[in-house]
Design an enzyme around this catalytic site. Structure first.
Site, PDB file in Angstrom:
ATOM      1  N   HIS A 124       5.866   2.950  16.129  1.00  0.00           N
ATOM      2  CA  HIS A 124       5.820   1.560  15.851  1.00  0.00           C
ATOM      3  C   HIS A 124       5.702   0.670  17.061  1.00  0.00           C
ATOM      4  CE1 HIS A 124       5.118   0.792  11.466  1.00  0.00           C
ATOM      5  NE2 HIS A 124       5.300   1.998  11.544  1.00  0.00           N
TER       6      HIS A 124
ATOM      7  N   ARG B 178       2.931  -1.722  19.406  1.00  0.00           N
ATOM      8  CA  ARG B 178       2.831  -3.107  20.021  1.00  0.00           C
ATOM      9  C   ARG B 178       3.091  -3.496  21.358  1.00  0.00           C
ATOM     10  NH1 ARG B 178       7.068  -2.502  16.076  1.00  0.00           N
ATOM     11  NH2 ARG B 178       8.726  -3.246  17.371  1.00  0.00           N
TER      12      ARG B 178
ATOM     13  N   GLY C 269       0.764  -1.081  -0.076  1.00  0.00           N
ATOM     14  CA  GLY C 269       0.102   0.160   0.003  1.00  0.00           C
ATOM     15  C   GLY C 269       0.864   1.214  -0.035  1.00  0.00           C
TER      16      GLY C 269
ATOM     17  N   SER D  54      -0.967   4.109   4.460  1.00  0.00           N
ATOM     18  CA  SER D  54      -2.339   3.412   4.193  1.00  0.00           C
ATOM     19  C   SER D  54      -3.007   2.577   5.059  1.00  0.00           C
ATOM     20  CB  SER D  54      -2.050   2.763   2.706  1.00  0.00           C
ATOM     21  OG  SER D  54      -1.080   1.624   3.128  1.00  0.00           O
TER      22      SER D  54
END
Length: 168
Positions: free
Chosen positions: A50, A54, A9, A13
């Protein structure tokens, strides 16, 4: 062989979030194979974002260059998410390594994987033709890499506006 999936993507996206959800859907614990390197403060912030997303069910395995080795080393530890092939490619190109040979080796290693592998990559062919040779070389290499991985994996999903569209 474990299931293999490619998620592609454009920028922002939603492909990484989709990939994280899919990966955790394949097992209660997962391995995040990170290909990014923080060469500046902006990239450090992206990596931190990121990581913060998580939870404890993730183990991070940082590997900017030796993806085949990382896949072999983490097999048996649960589903793996490789984020992302585009950064891996740029790392290989800037280090002077033969990206085509590295890609062949990585793709050849997939049938031996017991645990699932989900790859994230950027769709780079939808924009204008870059104005310099290095950018055109990278765009062409990314397109070829994506085609080769897409042909080898079980499924391909295109991320659009945060939604996955199954292509294969």
């Amino acid at each position: 062989m474990g299931k293999t999936i490619l998620i592609t993507g454009g920028a922002r996206s939603g492909k990484s979030g989709i990939a994280e959800t899919m990966t955790l859907g394949l097992g209660p614990r997962a391995v995040y194979i990170a290909t990014a390197e923080a060469h500046d403060a902006e990239m450090e912030k992206r990596i931190a974002t990121h990581q913060a997303r998580r939870g404890a069910e993730w183990t991070t395995h940082a590997e900017p260059l030796d993806l085949t080795e990382a896949l072999q080393a983490t097999d048996g530890q649960g589903p793996r998410l490789v984020d992302c092939l585009t950064l891996w490619l740029s790392n290989l190109m800037f280090s002077g390594r033969d990206w085509q040979e590295e890609a062949r080796a990585m793709i050849a290693a997939l049938p031996a994987q017991r645990d699932p592998v989900i790859f994230v990559t950027n769709e780079v062919g939808g924009g204008i033709v870059p104005d310099n040779a290095l950018a055109r070389e990278f765009r062409d290499a990314a397109g070829l890499l994506n085609q080769r991985v897409a042909a080898a994996v079980d499924e391909v999903h295109l991320a659009v506006c945060g939604l996955p569209l199954k292509v294969k």
